[in-house]
Design an enzyme around this catalytic site. Sequence first.
Site, mmCIF file in Angstrom:
data_model
loop_
_atom_site.group_PDB
_atom_site.id
_atom_site.type_symbol
_atom_site.label_atom_id
_atom_site.label_comp_id
_atom_site.label_asym_id
_atom_site.label_seq_id
_atom_site.Cartn_x
_atom_site.Cartn_y
_atom_site.Cartn_z
ATOM 1 N N GLY A 550 36.866 32.395 50.606
ATOM 2 C CA GLY A 550 36.831 31.294 49.643
ATOM 3 C C GLY A 550 38.174 31.055 49.002
ATOM 4 O O GLY A 550 39.177 31.696 49.331
ATOM 5 N N GLY A 552 39.732 30.515 45.212
ATOM 6 C CA GLY A 552 39.436 30.590 43.788
ATOM 7 C C GLY A 552 40.263 29.603 43.002
ATOM 8 O O GLY A 552 40.833 28.673 43.567
ATOM 9 N N GLY A 553 40.343 29.806 41.694
ATOM 10 C CA GLY A 553 41.059 28.875 40.846
ATOM 11 C C GLY A 553 42.549 28.832 41.156
ATOM 12 O O GLY A 553 43.205 27.848 40.900
ATOM 13 N N GLY A 555 44.082 30.727 44.134
ATOM 14 C CA GLY A 555 44.513 31.338 45.374
ATOM 15 C C GLY A 555 43.346 31.560 46.306
ATOM 16 O O GLY A 555 42.249 31.057 46.073
ATOM 17 N N VAL A 557 40.606 33.889 48.475
ATOM 18 C CA VAL A 557 39.794 35.077 48.258
ATOM 19 C C VAL A 557 39.422 35.666 49.618
ATOM 20 O O VAL A 557 39.000 34.943 50.515
ATOM 21 C CB VAL A 557 38.512 34.743 47.469
ATOM 22 C CG1 VAL A 557 37.726 36.009 47.177
ATOM 23 C CG2 VAL A 557 38.861 34.033 46.176
ATOM 24 N N LYS A 571 41.295 38.644 45.415
ATOM 25 C CA LYS A 571 41.822 37.338 45.072
ATOM 26 C C LYS A 571 43.336 37.439 45.121
ATOM 27 O O LYS A 571 43.934 38.291 44.464
ATOM 28 C CB LYS A 571 41.362 37.017 43.648
ATOM 29 C CG LYS A 571 41.178 35.564 43.380
ATOM 30 C CD LYS A 571 40.508 35.459 42.030
ATOM 31 C CE LYS A 571 39.972 34.092 41.787
ATOM 32 N NZ LYS A 571 39.370 33.985 40.469
ATOM 33 N N ASP A 668 34.787 26.482 32.814
ATOM 34 C CA ASP A 668 34.599 25.986 34.179
ATOM 35 C C ASP A 668 33.290 26.523 34.771
ATOM 36 O O ASP A 668 33.264 27.034 35.882
ATOM 37 C CB ASP A 668 35.797 26.352 35.052
ATOM 38 C CG ASP A 668 35.905 25.451 36.284
ATOM 39 O OD1 ASP A 668 35.221 24.404 36.309
ATOM 40 O OD2 ASP A 668 36.660 25.795 37.202
#
Length: 857
Positions: A550, A552-553, A555, A557, A571, A668
């Site tokens: 995935g 993240g905010g 960078g 993951v 992360k 968020d």
Amino acid sequence: MEWSRCTCVTAAVLLLLLPRPCSPAGDKLTHGESMLPGDTIVSDGGAFVLGFFAPSEATPARQYVGIWYSNTTVTVQTVVWVANRDAPVIVDGRSGNSSSAPSLALANGGSNLVLSDASGRVVWTTNITGATSAGTAGSTAAVLRNDGNLVILSPDGATLWRSFDHPTDTLIPGMKVGRRYRPQDGVDGWRIVSWKGPGDPSPGSFSYGMDPNTSLQLLLWNGTRIYWRTSAWTGYMTAGKYHGTTGTVIYLTVIDNDEEIYSSFSVADGAPPTRYVVTYAGKFQLLSWNRNASAWATLESWPSRACSTYGSCGAYGYCDHSQAVATCKCLDGFEPASQGEWSRGMFSRGCRRSQALAPCGGSGGGEGDAFLAMSNMKVPDKFVLLGNMISDDECAAACRRNCPCVAYAYASLRSSSAKGDNARCLVWTGELVDAQMIGAIWGVAAETLNLRVPAGFTGKKSGTKTVKILLPVLASVLIVTCIVLLWFCKCRAKGKRRSSGSEKKLVPGSVRTSSELEEGNPTEDLEFPSIQFSDIAVATNNFSSACMIGRGGFGKVYKGTLLGGREVAVKRLGKDSEQGIEEFKNEAILISKLQHRNLVRLLGCCTEGAERLLIYEYLANKGLDAVLFDNERKSLLDWPTRFGIIKGVARGLLYLHQDSRLTVIHRDVKASNVLLDAEMRPKIADFGMAKIFGENQQKANTKRVVGTYGYIAPEYQIEGIFSVKSDVYSFGILVLEIVSGVRISSTDDIMGSPGLVAYAWKLWKEGNASDLVDTSIVESCALDEVLLSIHVGLLCVQDDPSGRPLMSSVVSILENGIVSLPAPDQPAYFADRNCKVKGDDVQSSRNSITMTVLQGR
Ligand SMILES: *[C@@H]1O[C@H](CO)[C@@H](O)[C@H](O)[C@H]1NC(C)=O
Ligand SMILES: *[C@@H]1O[C@H](CO)[C@@H](O)[C@H](O)[C@H]1NC(C)=O
Ligand SMILES: *[C@@H]1O[C@H](CO)[C@@H](O)[C@H](O)[C@H]1NC(C)=O
Ligand SMILES: *[C@@H]1O[C@H](CO)[C@@H](O)[C@H](O)[C@H]1NC(C)=O
Ligand SMILES: *[C@@H]1O[C@H](CO)[C@@H](O)[C@H](O)[C@H]1NC(C)=O
Ligand SMILES: *[C@@H]1O[C@H](CO)[C@@H](O)[C@H](O)[C@H]1NC(C)=O
């Protein structure tokens, strides 16, 4: 007399002499016995009870004779059959005078059950004619069988009458719905009819039975109007379906033989009591006894959704159930008859052809027409069954030859019917009404409907196909572009800021536990368990793309496996940019101070050279969005699981806002920031945007609004003011998403409403809030919890922050099911419509991207 437990001689005479006639015993009522109020007979096996009952506590004297489940299995009295449903008897509780009490006995020649009122008047009788042969009457008996069937047996064991042939509002295993080709014992079919009200078993307006015109489907009527329709059978068959709520497998059977055609159902031995019922409110429901909860669980309920009632999308329209929230659409090749009404959610005028067929009677007669196939359909009503069609082509040819034919559906029957045909060809020559598109999870037979269109038709079909492929592609291109743009902007902004600021370094060191954490300057640097960069590189296969799970905010993951076999999520801060350093620090510091089972846990951190890594526990089911909005996987989230997620997120937020000694605003909260562990328990993640408030600080103002489109509270988006209530707003949106399975960012109109919040509000106001439930979980849902969740969701998304509850109230409401909540105000659907931010540099996306507004107001 073997049957009789008490020695009754000539009952007719003794009735007058004895102070009380003989009471029945065991599972039988024999000749000469009378059943009085208070007496019961219990089936041999103990499953069912026959006796007098009062359905309404308000009028205990008005009583009926009925059959209900024994209280050893079903602890709330549940009546499955009523004898005198429209003629109650009055039981005067005060006088113990039995000769003035109503009674049920075998009388009227000895082989009819007769219910008499206190004055001896016949209120109800089984009405068997011709079977009353004198001489045998003395040994007939009424026996309550353990399947709930009350039967009258002649002395030679023949069944003279069965209560299963005279159903009321309930079907239990062994009962039939359908018809006989020739009446037998005065019975020409079986149809079930609702009660009139909760305490009134007299026939109500809803009934359920075989379609008299085709015998290929069952219909639910409201009076004489069709209210809902089953799928047309694709064969005379047996199909099993598993219902997880009570662990019951229901086997549905359709039988067509020389004598009768009917549908019935059965359950496995040892399964909990299970019944179908037509409720007085007009729902046809499948219920199963949940032993653990000591309550009936509703496994299915039809009509299930707003647009699944009969013909609710008008002629040539269909109810699209493949969407999380069902909505009306036009069949391929058709367009709304009135676009204006259609977009306001009024569908009764239906659709019309977008390209006309050649008129019948002309030369050619439409022989050159083509067919458009729509799959996963519940086919429309008003079909004609053609026999002897052995292939799809033959069925198509038959439709093409017949000029008025507008559609056909071909099915090869799963098991051959007794009638010989092993295929079924349906054709339509009139309006197409009550079609539905059903999702893969729906569990009923879906078919392909072939719609006749002019030769060379190029309208909607090919168009929609292209759109279906193009849209996701376009969307992803847009998203990527936005990400790149955002990246650039943030870099530039950071670059400027950085020249003036200074960075503190994260120091690897020993672990701190939460008890060691001190209040004070919350932004002070903390020490973390140090993990070598090289170890992480090995664990993630050198950050191979195969390990990436995935973004993240700030960078990427990765999933990694540490030496001991422990799985972790890593992360990694974007290497070649300063972007996100602050968020990185923010997150690291914050999350190391916070420990809660509904927050994702930080295991360690790594800073080496330019590398910045955060190491978290690995959560097997990843982001909630990846399950909730995925048509294949969403059914993994049944209602109890979704309710658990809602409560878990609420507890996590409560901890952030109040219970952690810091006041942390997450800023968020959204589906992709809720991670699910192997047991589908939620954990809030991504604290890159979070802000810590001082003890007495209530709200803050920022020029930089961060968050995700659709989840941002209005006051925050417009004025840049954020507080715990802006998280509450995001939580409310999340709750509505979890209940409905619809993304807040979904751009589709939902049943004429411009977005999820507007739709939820509309249903709420109309008292149909339960229609919001995701179609894939209807069977597992507990209505009270669903309604409570929607109520809380709507309270949380009110425009006025002071009208929104605090998370502490939310948690206590969800845990305790408080019923007297204030009614929510109408939300302005701010987040669903257009972005009203006044600012020069607004970058936003309808999807899940951080939105940056450089100038607030
Ligand atoms: C079940 O019904 C019987 C007879 O009506 C009664 O005596 C008994 O107390 C009931 N048991 C329960 C658990 O309610
Ligand atoms: C019972 O009721 C009947 C008819 O109402 C009456 O004739 C009889 O005397 C009553 N018997 C008793 C014991 O009250
Ligand atoms: C019994 O049959 C008669 C005549 O067929 C009918 O009028 C009456 O309604 C029936 N009674 C019941 C209880 O079915
Ligand atoms: C059966 O067909 C007749 C004539 O076409 C129609 O009027 C009637 O509504 C149909 N009944 C049902 C239940 O569909
Ligand atoms: C059933 O029909 C009646 C009368 O036509 C109507 O008032 C009522 O709303 C209908 N019920 C439902 C559930 O549609
Ligand atoms: C009922 O509870 C038992 C034991 O707690 C559990 O094993 C079982 O799965 C539960 N059954 C249902 C249908 O929830």
